[in-house]
Design a protein around this motif. Structure first.
Motif, PDB file in Angstrom:
ATOM      1  N   GLN A   1     -21.401  -7.534   6.042  1.00  0.00           N
ATOM      2  CA  GLN A   1     -22.026  -8.696   6.674  1.00  0.00           C
ATOM      3  C   GLN A   1     -23.372  -8.248   7.235  1.00  0.00           C
ATOM      4  O   GLN A   1     -23.423  -7.524   8.237  1.00  0.00           O
ATOM      5  CB  GLN A   1     -21.130  -9.262   7.784  1.00  0.00           C
ATOM      6  CG  GLN A   1     -19.767  -9.740   7.324  1.00  0.00           C
ATOM      7  CD  GLN A   1     -19.857 -10.940   6.397  1.00  0.00           C
ATOM      8  OE1 GLN A   1     -20.763 -11.774   6.522  1.00  0.00           O
ATOM      9  NE2 GLN A   1     -18.922 -11.042   5.461  1.00  0.00           N
ATOM     10  N   ARG A   2     -24.456  -8.637   6.590  1.00  0.00           N
ATOM     11  CA  ARG A   2     -25.772  -8.163   7.002  1.00  0.00           C
ATOM     12  C   ARG A   2     -26.220  -8.823   8.303  1.00  0.00           C
ATOM     13  O   ARG A   2     -25.888  -9.978   8.567  1.00  0.00           O
ATOM     14  CB  ARG A   2     -26.785  -8.407   5.880  1.00  0.00           C
ATOM     15  CG  ARG A   2     -26.475  -7.528   4.678  1.00  0.00           C
ATOM     16  CD  ARG A   2     -27.377  -7.749   3.494  1.00  0.00           C
ATOM     17  NE  ARG A   2     -26.888  -6.926   2.388  1.00  0.00           N
ATOM     18  CZ  ARG A   2     -26.874  -7.310   1.114  1.00  0.00           C
ATOM     19  NH1 ARG A   2     -27.328  -8.513   0.785  1.00  0.00           N
ATOM     20  NH2 ARG A   2     -26.387  -6.506   0.192  1.00  0.00           N
ATOM     21  N   THR A   3     -26.983  -8.074   9.058  1.00  0.00           N
ATOM     22  CA  THR A   3     -27.437  -8.561  10.353  1.00  0.00           C
ATOM     23  C   THR A   3     -28.823  -9.183  10.306  1.00  0.00           C
ATOM     24  O   THR A   3     -29.308  -9.690  11.310  1.00  0.00           O
ATOM     25  CB  THR A   3     -27.438  -7.404  11.367  1.00  0.00           C
ATOM     26  OG1 THR A   3     -28.277  -6.339  10.876  1.00  0.00           O
ATOM     27  CG2 THR A   3     -26.018  -6.880  11.571  1.00  0.00           C
ATOM     28  N   ARG A   4     -29.448  -9.127   9.136  1.00  0.00           N
ATOM     29  CA  ARG A   4     -30.738  -9.795   8.946  1.00  0.00           C
ATOM     30  C   ARG A   4     -30.906 -10.121   7.472  1.00  0.00           C
ATOM     31  O   ARG A   4     -30.276  -9.505   6.611  1.00  0.00           O
ATOM     32  CB  ARG A   4     -31.888  -8.930   9.461  1.00  0.00           C
ATOM     33  CG  ARG A   4     -32.021  -7.572   8.800  1.00  0.00           C
ATOM     34  CD  ARG A   4     -33.236  -6.826   9.320  1.00  0.00           C
ATOM     35  NE  ARG A   4     -34.476  -7.543   8.998  1.00  0.00           N
ATOM     36  CZ  ARG A   4     -35.684  -7.111   9.345  1.00  0.00           C
ATOM     37  NH1 ARG A   4     -35.815  -5.986  10.057  1.00  0.00           N
ATOM     38  NH2 ARG A   4     -36.762  -7.793   9.020  1.00  0.00           N
ATOM     39  N   PRO A   5     -31.737 -11.118   7.157  1.00  0.00           N
ATOM     40  CA  PRO A   5     -31.906 -11.502   5.744  1.00  0.00           C
ATOM     41  C   PRO A   5     -32.542 -10.376   4.929  1.00  0.00           C
ATOM     42  O   PRO A   5     -33.404  -9.650   5.420  1.00  0.00           O
ATOM     43  CB  PRO A   5     -32.850 -12.713   5.826  1.00  0.00           C
ATOM     44  CG  PRO A   5     -32.784 -13.185   7.232  1.00  0.00           C
ATOM     45  CD  PRO A   5     -32.512 -11.972   8.059  1.00  0.00           C
ATOM     46  N   VAL A   6     -32.065 -10.261   3.692  1.00  0.00           N
ATOM     47  CA  VAL A   6     -32.671  -9.339   2.734  1.00  0.00           C
ATOM     48  C   VAL A   6     -32.956 -10.151   1.483  1.00  0.00           C
ATOM     49  O   VAL A   6     -32.041 -10.506   0.740  1.00  0.00           O
ATOM     50  CB  VAL A   6     -31.749  -8.144   2.411  1.00  0.00           C
ATOM     51  CG1 VAL A   6     -32.442  -7.193   1.435  1.00  0.00           C
ATOM     52  CG2 VAL A   6     -31.357  -7.405   3.674  1.00  0.00           C
ATOM     53  N   GLN A   7     -34.216 -10.466   1.261  1.00  0.00           N
ATOM     54  CA  GLN A   7     -34.602 -11.379   0.195  1.00  0.00           C
ATOM     55  C   GLN A   7     -35.402 -10.678  -0.891  1.00  0.00           C
ATOM     56  O   GLN A   7     -36.172  -9.746  -0.629  1.00  0.00           O
ATOM     57  CB  GLN A   7     -35.423 -12.539   0.762  1.00  0.00           C
ATOM     58  CG  GLN A   7     -34.632 -13.462   1.689  1.00  0.00           C
ATOM     59  CD  GLN A   7     -35.443 -14.654   2.115  1.00  0.00           C
ATOM     60  OE1 GLN A   7     -36.662 -14.573   2.300  1.00  0.00           O
ATOM     61  NE2 GLN A   7     -34.780 -15.788   2.281  1.00  0.00           N
ATOM     62  N   LEU A   8     -35.212 -11.156  -2.114  1.00  0.00           N
ATOM     63  CA  LEU A   8     -35.976 -10.691  -3.259  1.00  0.00           C
ATOM     64  C   LEU A   8     -37.043 -11.738  -3.591  1.00  0.00           C
ATOM     65  O   LEU A   8     -36.767 -12.939  -3.595  1.00  0.00           O
ATOM     66  CB  LEU A   8     -35.068 -10.509  -4.477  1.00  0.00           C
ATOM     67  CG  LEU A   8     -33.828  -9.631  -4.291  1.00  0.00           C
ATOM     68  CD1 LEU A   8     -33.024  -9.593  -5.596  1.00  0.00           C
ATOM     69  CD2 LEU A   8     -34.200  -8.227  -3.858  1.00  0.00           C
ATOM     70  N   GLU A   9     -38.234 -11.262  -3.898  1.00  0.00           N
ATOM     71  CA  GLU A   9     -39.310 -12.167  -4.288  1.00  0.00           C
ATOM     72  C   GLU A   9     -40.180 -11.481  -5.326  1.00  0.00           C
ATOM     73  O   GLU A   9     -40.490 -10.282  -5.198  1.00  0.00           O
ATOM     74  CB  GLU A   9     -40.149 -12.582  -3.078  1.00  0.00           C
ATOM     75  CG  GLU A   9     -41.172 -13.650  -3.404  1.00  0.00           C
ATOM     76  CD  GLU A   9     -41.816 -14.252  -2.165  1.00  0.00           C
ATOM     77  OE1 GLU A   9     -42.594 -15.199  -2.305  1.00  0.00           O
ATOM     78  OE2 GLU A   9     -41.537 -13.758  -1.058  1.00  0.00           O
ATOM     79  N   LEU A  10     -40.558 -12.226  -6.354  1.00  0.00           N
ATOM     80  CA  LEU A  10     -41.371 -11.655  -7.422  1.00  0.00           C
ATOM     81  C   LEU A  10     -42.781 -11.400  -6.921  1.00  0.00           C
ATOM     82  O   LEU A  10     -43.417 -12.278  -6.349  1.00  0.00           O
ATOM     83  CB  LEU A  10     -41.391 -12.586  -8.628  1.00  0.00           C
ATOM     84  CG  LEU A  10     -42.000 -12.035  -9.916  1.00  0.00           C
ATOM     85  CD1 LEU A  10     -41.204 -10.835 -10.423  1.00  0.00           C
ATOM     86  CD2 LEU A  10     -42.055 -13.119 -10.986  1.00  0.00           C
ATOM     87  N   GLY A  11     -43.237 -10.187  -7.128  1.00  0.00           N
ATOM     88  CA  GLY A  11     -44.586  -9.818  -6.721  1.00  0.00           C
ATOM     89  C   GLY A  11     -45.523  -9.731  -7.911  1.00  0.00           C
ATOM     90  O   GLY A  11     -45.523 -10.599  -8.790  1.00  0.00           O
ATOM     91  N   ALA A  12     -46.288  -8.662  -7.976  1.00  0.00           N
ATOM     92  CA  ALA A  12     -47.279  -8.502  -9.037  1.00  0.00           C
ATOM     93  C   ALA A  12     -46.603  -8.283 -10.386  1.00  0.00           C
ATOM     94  O   ALA A  12     -45.654  -7.516 -10.497  1.00  0.00           O
ATOM     95  CB  ALA A  12     -48.198  -7.331  -8.721  1.00  0.00           C
ATOM     96  N   VAL A  13     -47.103  -8.961 -11.401  1.00  0.00           N
ATOM     97  CA  VAL A  13     -46.623  -8.802 -12.776  1.00  0.00           C
ATOM     98  C   VAL A  13     -47.816  -8.398 -13.637  1.00  0.00           C
ATOM     99  O   VAL A  13     -48.823  -9.103 -13.684  1.00  0.00           O
ATOM    100  CB  VAL A  13     -45.998 -10.104 -13.313  1.00  0.00           C
ATOM    101  CG1 VAL A  13     -45.564  -9.922 -14.770  1.00  0.00           C
ATOM    102  CG2 VAL A  13     -44.815 -10.527 -12.453  1.00  0.00           C
TER     103      VAL A  13
END
Length: 465
Positions: A109-121
């Motif tokens: 159960q994580r205590t903070r958000p961990v998000q993936l986002e597309l960066g440089a391609v």
């Protein structure tokens, strides 16, 4: 986000995107074997060797560049008549240090958000447009166009050089290649590849092959379009596998495919194997394919059966081998993850009037005689997950279920065989296994690799696909 104009660098088109308009997605749940307290360390690196939180992935695609003005993705849903490759950054945040990411990656159960986002391609190279040109000699014979062949050879060299560059920094000299299924964009394919790469310890060269799977419009029409786009992509995936497998320094290919991408993967591997056999080469040695993992396969069971046992049913094909010996296709195992709770496969089952989709199989759906047949072939496992649905349609349990993802990590990262500590699933037949409901398999205590299989699952080398 701002789209920058096309640039020309060394004759190659380079596409640079800063940021991304795609929706961020949460990092997949922590696999059971890593969960604190008492779990296996996910990373055990000295401070100077710790990477940045962001992941740098290699991609190969036959998607056409995005043409919709409102979309900021580099590639859309159209089919390109060429293969492109490059580097895609997946950012992990927001505002996470490496230490914070490592800590959150071990929590159930994580205590903070961990998000993936597309960066440089960055698009690093493009193969020639197909079909390749040819020349006609005065005799009437057709020969490949020399300039076209030179451009192909140059693109292949650039791709292999990029793989070699990544191999030099990778602890394992393996390439992990993920192929997605239906209803996926370039960004969502990158996110799943990033999930897998992160929780496999970031030890291999991590890559994904993304094809023009439809993700908009009427679901039935979109699915039909996707089915044919998968067929269209077979040749391109086959070329990709050939190039990756023959890159100097690559020791193994680890291949994973999901949903509709599993049929695409099976066809490409099968065609590669036929090429090698026709040339009198051993496919497993030539292409270095280790494990082939099919996740929630969206394939008719009879078609899959034909794909898996096809070599055994074509004696004329293998008579060129000494004593008609069957060539090896894989060094490792063919592993199939299925779930009768997979509701997403109901659509394809109805559309194709399929008796069974492989991704919904229960152990009892495979007749005992056919199980014995597969057992005699060796190196084939079907794993059934009948636990609580961990995502909306029960179709992505290989990332959403900590129990299933843990089993996948034990196999690919630690070389564990079914029946060994850490992969103590319940055996239900010669080639079938199931997860104990409501139980998590024990973690690998020391992180050591144990390659020797237990006596219960030994068998001959796997010789069919």
């Amino acid at each position: 986000m701002t789209r920058l104009p096309m640039l020309s660098v060394s004759g190659l088109a380079v596409l640079l995107l800063l940021g991304c308009a795609s929706q961020p997605r949460e990092l997949m749940p922590t696999p059971a074997l890593y969960q604190s307290p008492g779990g296996v360390p996910l990373f055990d690196l000295p401070r100077e060797a710790r990477p940045k939180p962001a992941l740098d992935l290699l991609y190969v695609t036959d998607r056409a560049p995005e043409s919709e003005p409102e979309s900021m993705l580099p590639y859309g849903q159209g089919r390109a008549r060429r293969i492109a490759f490059g580097a895609a950054e997946v950012q992990i945040g927001p505002d996470l240090s490496w230490e914070e990411l490592a800590e959150q990656s071990r929590l159930a159960q994580r205590t903070r958000p961990v998000q993936l986002e597309l960066g440089a391609v960055r698009e690093l190279g493009v193969f020639p447009e197909e079909p390749y040109r040819f020349e006609q000699l005065p005799s009437g014979q057709l020969v490949p166009d020399r300039a076209e062949r030179a451009r192909h050879a140059a693109a292949r060299k650039e791709l292999q050089a990029e793989v070699a560059r990544r191999l030099a920094a990778a602890p394992k000299k393996d390439v992990l290649l993920y192929v997605h299924g239906f209803n996926e964009t370039f960004a969502t394919a990158a996110y799943t590849a990033a999930d897998l790469c992160h929780f496999l310890g970031r030890e291999s060269v991590c890559a994904f092959f993304t094809w023009p799977a439809s993700s908009t419009g009427n679901v039935l029409i979109s699915y039909t379009t996707t089915t044919e786009s998968a067929d269209y992509a077979v040749e391109h995936l086959k070329k990709t596998l050939r190039i990756l497998g023959t890159t100097p320094g690559v020791e193994r290919l680890q291949l994973l495919a999901h949903s509709r991408g599993t049929e695409l993967m099976l066809k490409a591997v099968r065609e590669l194997a036929l090429e090698a056999i026709a040339a009198g080469r051993e496919p497993a040695i030539l292409y270095k394919i280790d494990h082939l993992v099919l996740l929630s396969p969206d394939i008719d069971v009879e078609i899959a059966s034909q794909q898996v046992t096809g070599f055994l049913s074509d004696p004329d094909l293998v008579t060129v081998w000494p004593e008609a010996r069957l060539p090896r296709i894989l060094e490792g195992r063919l592993t199939i993850y299925a779930s009768p709770e997979d509701r997403a496969l109901l659509v394809s089952k109805i559309l194709f009037r399929s008796r069974h989709r492989v991704g919904q199989l229960r152990p009892e759906d495979i007749p005992p005689k056919f199980q014995e047949y597969l057992d005699n072939i060796g190196r084939v496992d079907l794993i059934s997950f009948e636990g609580k649905r961990t995502d909306l349609f029960g179709h992505s349990y290989f990332t959403s279920s900590p129990q299933v993802s843990s089993d996948l990590v034990q196999m690919l990262r630690y070389g564990k065989r079914l029946g060994e500590p850490g992969r103590q699933l319940r055996r239900t037949g010669p080639v079938t296994w199931e997860f104990p409901n409501g139980e998590e398999g024990p973690a690998l205590a020391d992180g050591a690799r144990r390659d020797a299989p237990p006596d219960a699952i030994t068998g001959p080398d796997w010789h069919g696909i």
